[in-house]
Design a protein around this motif. Sequence first.
Motif, PDB file in Angstrom:
ATOM      1  N   GLN A 192     -22.186  -6.298 -15.557  1.00 59.20           N
ATOM      2  CA  GLN A 192     -23.240  -5.543 -14.892  1.00 59.20           C
ATOM      3  C   GLN A 192     -24.581  -6.153 -15.288  1.00 59.20           C
ATOM      4  OE1 GLN A 192     -23.128  -2.919 -12.656  1.00 59.20           O
ATOM      5  NE2 GLN A 192     -25.356  -3.116 -12.537  1.00 59.20           N
ATOM      6  N   MET A 193     -25.330  -6.572 -14.305  1.00 59.28           N
ATOM      7  CA  MET A 193     -26.601  -7.243 -14.567  1.00 59.28           C
ATOM      8  C   MET A 193     -27.735  -6.414 -13.965  1.00 59.28           C
ATOM      9  SD  MET A 193     -25.475 -11.215 -13.885  1.00 59.28           S
ATOM     10  CE  MET A 193     -25.409 -11.003 -12.114  1.00 59.28           C
ATOM     11  N   ASP A 194     -28.575  -5.877 -14.807  1.00 56.75           N
ATOM     12  CA  ASP A 194     -29.703  -5.051 -14.382  1.00 56.75           C
ATOM     13  C   ASP A 194     -31.019  -5.738 -14.723  1.00 56.75           C
ATOM     14  OD1 ASP A 194     -27.775  -2.308 -15.610  1.00 56.75           O
ATOM     15  OD2 ASP A 194     -27.989  -2.917 -13.517  1.00 56.75           O
ATOM     16  N   ASN A 195     -32.066  -5.278 -14.059  1.00 54.96           N
ATOM     17  CA  ASN A 195     -33.395  -5.836 -14.286  1.00 54.96           C
ATOM     18  C   ASN A 195     -33.355  -7.363 -14.247  1.00 54.96           C
ATOM     19  OD1 ASN A 195     -36.143  -5.929 -14.832  1.00 54.96           O
ATOM     20  ND2 ASN A 195     -35.878  -5.717 -17.043  1.00 54.96           N
ATOM     21  N   LEU A 196     -32.777  -7.879 -13.201  1.00 58.35           N
ATOM     22  CA  LEU A 196     -32.598  -9.321 -13.089  1.00 58.35           C
ATOM     23  C   LEU A 196     -33.927 -10.045 -12.990  1.00 58.35           C
ATOM     24  CD1 LEU A 196     -29.469  -9.311 -10.817  1.00 58.35           C
ATOM     25  CD2 LEU A 196     -29.644 -10.558 -12.969  1.00 58.35           C
ATOM     26  N   LYS A 197     -33.960 -11.238 -13.550  1.00 60.21           N
ATOM     27  CA  LYS A 197     -35.152 -12.074 -13.552  1.00 60.21           C
ATOM     28  C   LYS A 197     -34.836 -13.411 -12.864  1.00 60.21           C
ATOM     29  CE  LYS A 197     -36.498 -10.166 -18.059  1.00 60.21           C
ATOM     30  NZ  LYS A 197     -36.879 -10.476 -19.450  1.00 60.21           N
TER      31      LYS A 197
END
Length: 113
Positions: A81-86
């Motif tokens: 789960q990847m949140d607040n991706l940059k």
Amino acid sequence: VQLQASGGGLVQAGGSLRLSCVDSGNIFVDNVIDWYRQAPGKQRELVATMSSASGTAVYTDSVKGRFTMSKDNAKNTVYLQMDNLKPEDTGVYYCHDMKYNNWGQGTEVTVSS
């Protein structure tokens, strides 16, 4: 093919994606599963790793607090789960098992600014 990764895509910065890695060969048992990524022009780097015994994940510093690795034993699937991706998270993401050294085919993640 024993590891099948999916879930990548194009997302704006700050968005989320969930990657999946399905194990068709029952190789997740008594194993260590990793997520790697390779950005364009860069070497492949380890993002997260999890022992199937402990279920505890360890993350590289750049993704701590934003990425969560988990597993569903019933589905033989590992997730990222990847949140607040940059934008710097852009790359091809691979799942890998340490015991048999299998690599999934990779799933591409693109984060736009």
